[in-house]
Design an enzyme around this catalytic site. Structure first.
Site, PDB file in Angstrom:
ATOM      1  N   CYS A 168      31.181  54.143  44.757  1.00 12.91           N
ATOM      2  CA  CYS A 168      30.793  55.548  44.710  1.00 12.91           C
ATOM      3  C   CYS A 168      31.567  56.368  45.743  1.00 12.91           C
ATOM      4  O   CYS A 168      31.929  55.864  46.797  1.00 12.91           O
ATOM      5  CB  CYS A 168      29.322  55.704  45.032  1.00 12.91           C
ATOM      6  SG  CYS A 168      28.242  54.699  44.038  1.00 12.91           S
ATOM      7  N   ARG A 196      38.769  54.523  43.655  1.00 11.06           N
ATOM      8  CA  ARG A 196      37.790  53.551  44.147  1.00 11.06           C
ATOM      9  C   ARG A 196      36.913  52.996  43.028  1.00 11.06           C
ATOM     10  O   ARG A 196      36.213  52.021  43.237  1.00 11.06           O
ATOM     11  CB  ARG A 196      36.913  54.197  45.213  1.00 11.06           C
ATOM     12  CG  ARG A 196      37.707  54.618  46.427  1.00 11.06           C
ATOM     13  CD  ARG A 196      36.847  55.308  47.424  1.00 11.06           C
ATOM     14  NE  ARG A 196      35.897  54.376  47.996  1.00 11.06           N
ATOM     15  CZ  ARG A 196      35.808  54.102  49.293  1.00 11.06           C
ATOM     16  NH1 ARG A 196      36.603  54.707  50.125  1.00 11.06           N
ATOM     17  NH2 ARG A 196      34.934  53.263  49.751  1.00 11.06           N
ATOM     18  N   TRP A 215      29.120  54.684  40.821  1.00  8.57           N
ATOM     19  CA  TRP A 215      29.401  53.359  40.250  1.00  8.57           C
ATOM     20  C   TRP A 215      28.031  52.710  40.119  1.00  8.57           C
ATOM     21  O   TRP A 215      27.384  52.388  41.115  1.00  8.57           O
ATOM     22  CB  TRP A 215      30.304  52.569  41.195  1.00  8.57           C
ATOM     23  CG  TRP A 215      30.801  51.280  40.621  1.00  8.57           C
ATOM     24  CD1 TRP A 215      31.890  51.090  39.820  1.00  8.57           C
ATOM     25  CD2 TRP A 215      30.243  49.974  40.840  1.00  8.57           C
ATOM     26  NE1 TRP A 215      32.041  49.749  39.519  1.00  8.57           N
ATOM     27  CE2 TRP A 215      31.044  49.047  40.128  1.00  8.57           C
ATOM     28  CE3 TRP A 215      29.142  49.478  41.558  1.00  8.57           C
ATOM     29  CZ2 TRP A 215      30.789  47.674  40.118  1.00  8.57           C
ATOM     30  CZ3 TRP A 215      28.891  48.116  41.537  1.00  8.57           C
ATOM     31  CH2 TRP A 215      29.705  47.237  40.824  1.00  8.57           C
ATOM     32  N   ASN A 259      25.477  57.223  48.364  1.00  5.28           N
ATOM     33  CA  ASN A 259      26.202  55.960  48.148  1.00  5.28           C
ATOM     34  C   ASN A 259      25.377  54.863  48.790  1.00  5.28           C
ATOM     35  O   ASN A 259      24.850  55.068  49.880  1.00  5.28           O
ATOM     36  CB  ASN A 259      27.546  55.956  48.881  1.00  5.28           C
ATOM     37  CG  ASN A 259      28.581  56.797  48.202  1.00  5.28           C
ATOM     38  OD1 ASN A 259      28.325  57.388  47.166  1.00  5.28           O
ATOM     39  ND2 ASN A 259      29.753  56.863  48.799  1.00  5.28           N
ATOM     40  N   GLY A 260      25.353  53.708  48.170  1.00  6.18           N
ATOM     41  CA  GLY A 260      24.644  52.577  48.765  1.00  6.18           C
ATOM     42  C   GLY A 260      23.490  52.137  47.893  1.00  6.18           C
ATOM     43  O   GLY A 260      23.353  52.573  46.743  1.00  6.18           O
ATOM     44  N   GLU A 266      45.134  33.688  42.725  1.00  4.26           N
ATOM     45  CA  GLU A 266      45.361  35.129  42.810  1.00  4.26           C
ATOM     46  C   GLU A 266      45.953  35.660  41.499  1.00  4.26           C
ATOM     47  O   GLU A 266      45.555  36.715  40.999  1.00  4.26           O
ATOM     48  CB  GLU A 266      46.268  35.447  44.006  1.00  4.26           C
ATOM     49  CG  GLU A 266      46.743  36.884  44.118  1.00  4.26           C
ATOM     50  CD  GLU A 266      45.626  37.912  44.128  1.00  4.26           C
ATOM     51  OE1 GLU A 266      44.451  37.552  44.282  1.00  4.26           O
ATOM     52  OE2 GLU A 266      45.936  39.104  43.936  1.00  4.26           O
ATOM     53  N   LYS A 285      44.307  38.509  38.983  1.00  8.05           N
ATOM     54  CA  LYS A 285      45.032  39.728  38.622  1.00  8.05           C
ATOM     55  C   LYS A 285      45.035  39.919  37.106  1.00  8.05           C
ATOM     56  O   LYS A 285      44.763  40.997  36.593  1.00  8.05           O
ATOM     57  CB  LYS A 285      46.461  39.625  39.157  1.00  8.05           C
ATOM     58  CG  LYS A 285      47.093  40.848  39.677  1.00  8.05           C
ATOM     59  CD  LYS A 285      46.677  41.322  41.043  1.00  8.05           C
ATOM     60  CE  LYS A 285      45.248  41.189  41.431  1.00  8.05           C
ATOM     61  NZ  LYS A 285      44.888  41.475  42.744  1.00  8.05           N
ATOM     62  N   GLU A 320      41.414  40.848  35.862  1.00  9.51           N
ATOM     63  CA  GLU A 320      40.850  42.162  36.162  1.00  9.51           C
ATOM     64  C   GLU A 320      41.584  43.310  35.472  1.00  9.51           C
ATOM     65  O   GLU A 320      40.986  44.341  35.193  1.00  9.51           O
ATOM     66  CB  GLU A 320      40.690  42.405  37.665  1.00  9.51           C
ATOM     67  CG  GLU A 320      41.938  42.409  38.483  1.00  9.51           C
ATOM     68  CD  GLU A 320      41.658  42.623  39.974  1.00  9.51           C
ATOM     69  OE1 GLU A 320      40.569  43.058  40.354  1.00  9.51           O
ATOM     70  OE2 GLU A 320      42.573  42.335  40.772  1.00  9.51           O
ATOM     71  N   HIS A 337      41.383  16.349  34.641  1.00  8.60           N
ATOM     72  CA  HIS A 337      40.053  15.799  34.916  1.00  8.60           C
ATOM     73  C   HIS A 337      38.961  16.558  34.158  1.00  8.60           C
ATOM     74  O   HIS A 337      37.797  16.521  34.557  1.00  8.60           O
ATOM     75  CB  HIS A 337      39.789  15.806  36.427  1.00  8.60           C
ATOM     76  CG  HIS A 337      40.712  14.895  37.179  1.00  8.60           C
ATOM     77  ND1 HIS A 337      40.647  13.522  37.085  1.00  8.60           N
ATOM     78  CD2 HIS A 337      41.777  15.149  37.990  1.00  8.60           C
ATOM     79  CE1 HIS A 337      41.594  12.978  37.829  1.00  8.60           C
ATOM     80  NE2 HIS A 337      42.307  13.946  38.379  1.00  8.60           N
ATOM     81  N   LYS A 355      37.399  49.874  43.772  1.00  5.61           N
ATOM     82  CA  LYS A 355      38.414  49.527  44.753  1.00  5.61           C
ATOM     83  C   LYS A 355      37.790  48.969  46.028  1.00  5.61           C
ATOM     84  O   LYS A 355      38.284  48.015  46.612  1.00  5.61           O
ATOM     85  CB  LYS A 355      39.246  50.771  45.084  1.00  5.61           C
ATOM     86  CG  LYS A 355      40.394  50.502  46.044  1.00  5.61           C
ATOM     87  CD  LYS A 355      41.431  49.593  45.421  1.00  5.61           C
ATOM     88  CE  LYS A 355      42.525  49.191  46.378  1.00  5.61           C
ATOM     89  NZ  LYS A 355      43.245  48.009  45.853  1.00  5.61           N
TER      90      LYS A 355
END
Ligand code: AGP
Length: 594
Positions: free
Chosen positions: A2, A28, A76, A102-103, A471, A475, A478, A494, A589
């Protein structure tokens, strides 16, 4: 996550300041946007909000009158669906108070049943509880005391702005755990969740501490603790370069940031290895040397850099290192050694899971170093030490240049802790040149066709290549939404090899000459079961039919170059699929909730 922006001033239109700030915070990640502005004709406040982009808000507000005050928000979703009703700002029941937040208020259910049983709620959010509480206390208390009384009841995180419609020249703001900065200039006062939103409107800023409360008018700001005692305001200059946030010739920030990587590496070299005054301080090095184990805490991409860091620190400095997922460490702390030292790695420096770890390590009185891209961030401020990444603002949600910078800084830290005799400056310069050479001369976009129509995909590698495969997989997931796993090449047989079928893409990372044949054997095993393969190697591990061959670099620094083609795979896969590359669905973000 947010975003929050509020403005009160004289000359400027608050709408312009708030919308410009919200636009800068778009990177973000958010799903709804809203704004409240003063309507001078009716001497009241209007709220405009909806799900979707800030552009929608710009359309909704295009005919508003100039306003001297306004608060805005990008949401968000955490509590309640992505709907217009759940978007901020929210009113209190009688519409006297307007709030953006926010939060997460963890005890919102308890507060509702204890204090607000008769209140009517218009949304499913936890935020509305704050507005309703302030209103209920304002029956008997002054506004400031009503807000302070409310703040004392809240458990969880908040950065919030409040407008009392009866006091149309004032913004009240408060902070706990979620970031909030205050900026001033001759034009007025701006309050925002990110320094970036202040650029262009404020010359000086204060990063607010937890449990603080501010009262802002166009010409005055008062900072208080929750006991209503006044606190000093210590301003710093804003020195952010806005040009970093411009797209320039690139279609997307992610691509721009991938191409910036050689210069990011050079900047790190310049800062930590050339400029004598700016090298890593002896104080940090001595504290680490005095410890008996390093604990690296991080999330997502930063954690993958942490794995590489572990390898480098153990190899170079001979120090034992453990890497932990921040969100796990915070609530299930492993048995610690007698003298632990903590390294937090975080691009944003605002990740709430890491902040929870920091609170814990601080309580235990252990020393902490944060490696971050944002020197003004909460983690940088609250740790004993910080090292900056110098990557420049990273706007795309998918982290690229910050990852390479994190490994670069970790390698310098490992080097300074060791007796190594090789020339790290030269080794890192070679990294920058190898990345540059690859970006200039090799086109990966055609290889992406092996991936894009597929349901799932695998990256495999051994030792450092295994960490790169983690990594690389993150990438691709997402950005392109292709189910991808990063795997230790020898582990596939395995169990997971059962998933390989005709056409399954398997991308092998082959940078370690000692075990490159083992990885190639593992690749043959998947080829025998129908996999479509892509091979990425270095000159000294290459076979002539490899798809991508990168110039050699120091063996400990291979992840910095091996990751680059995989970043481009993710980029081009998302591009071919027509996806929102810089703002992938459901992601933020900076993840400021736990
Ligand atoms: C990276 O591409 C991700 N978007 C994500 O995993 C990120 O690395 C993670 O949320 C940690 O963020 P931080 O580095 O800002 O702490």
């Amino acid at each position: 996550m947010c975003g929050i922006v509020g403005f009160v001033g004289h000359k400027l239109d608050a709408k312009d300041v708030v919308l410009s700030g919200l636009t800068k915070l778009e990177y973000r990640g958010y799903d709804s946007a809203g704004i409240s502005l003063f309507n001078s004709k009716f001497r009241s406040f209007d709220i405009y909000k909806d799900f979707g982009r800030v552009q929608k808000l710009k359309d909704l507000t295009k005919d508003t009158l100039k306003s001297h005050i306004g608060i805005g928000h990008t949401r968000w979703a955490t509590h309640g669906k992505v709907t217009k009703d759940n978007a901020h700002p929210h009113y209190s029941q009688s519409k006297r108070f307007i709030i953006v937040h926010n939060g997460v208020i963890e005890n919102h259910d308890e507060l509702k049943s204890q204090y607000l049983r008769d209140s009517l709620f218009y949304s499913e959010t936890d935020t509305e509880v704050i507005a309703q509480l302030i209103e209920s206390f304002s029956d008997t208390l002054s506004v400031e005391n009503a807000i302070l009384t409310t703040l004392k009841l809240l458990e969880g995180s908040y950065a919030l702005l409040v407008i009392d419609t009866q006091m149309p020249d004032t913004i009240y703001a408060a902070k706990n755990k979620s970031p909030l900065v205050l900026g001033i200039s001759d034009d007025g006062v701006t309050v925002a969740s990110d320094l970036m939103a202040l650029v262009g409107f404020s010359s000086k800023y204060v990063a607010l501490a937890d449990h603080t409360f501010i009262v802002c008018e166009a010409d005055s700001v008062k900072l208080y603790n929750l006991n209503h005692e006044i606190l000093p305001l210590n301003y710093s200059e804003i020195d952010l370069d806005e040009s970093f946030s411009e797209l320039g010739e690139y279609q997307h920030y992610m691509l721009k940031e991938i191409y910036e990587q050689p210069s990011v590496v050079s900047r790190i070299v310049q800062h930590y290895l050339v400029d004598e005054n700016k090298m890593i301080s002896d104080e940090i090095l001595n504290d680490i040397k005095a410890s008996d184990r390093i604990y690296v805490l991080a999330a997502g991409t930063s954690m993958h850099a942490g794995f590489v860091g572990k390898y480098i620190l153990e190899e170079l400095a001979g120090l034992p290192v453990e890497v932990h997922i921040a969100s796990e460490f915070a609530y299930h702390t492993p048995l610690l050694t007698h003298k632990p030292f903590f390294i937090m790695i975080s691009q944003s420096g605002e990740t709430a899971d890491l902040r929870a770890c920091l609170m814990k390590t601080k309580k235990l009185k252990y020393k902490t170093l944060t490696i971050t891209n944002v020197k003004t961030s909460t983690l940088a401020r609250e740790s004993n030490y910080y090292l900056e990444l110098f990557a420049g603002p990273e706007i795309a949600v998918a982290s690229t240049k910050a990852y390479v910078a994190q490994i670069g800084v970790l390698s310098i830290l490992g080097y300074r802790l060791s007796n190594a005799s090789f020339d790290l400056k030269e080794a890192l310069t070679k990294v920058a040149l190898s990345i540059e050479d690859f970006l200039e001369h090799q086109d990966v976009s055609s290889l992406v066709h092996k991936i894009i129509t597929k349901r799932n995909c695998f990256y495999i590698g051994r030792t450092l290549d295994y960490y790169t495969s983690l990594e690389a997989a993150l990438k691709l997931k997402e950005i392109s939404y292709i189910q991808t796993e990063g795997f230790a090449a020898g582990e596939l047989k395995h169990g997971t090899i059962a998933l390989i079928e005709e056409g399954t893409p398997v991308i092998a990372l082959i940078s370690n000459p000692e075990i490159s044949n083992n990885t190639r054997s593992n690749l043959n095993e998947v080829v025998a079961r129908g996999a479509t393969t892509i091979k990425i190697s270095l000159s000294n591990t290459s076979h002539k039919d490899d798809d991508i061959i990168l110039k050699d670099v120091h063996p400990l620094l291979t992840p910095m170059v091996m990751v680059v083609p995989t970043q481009l795979f993710a980029y081009y896969a998302a591009l071919e699929r027509g996806l929102d590359i810089d703002k992938p669905r459901n992601l933020a973000k900076s993840v400021t909730v736990e």
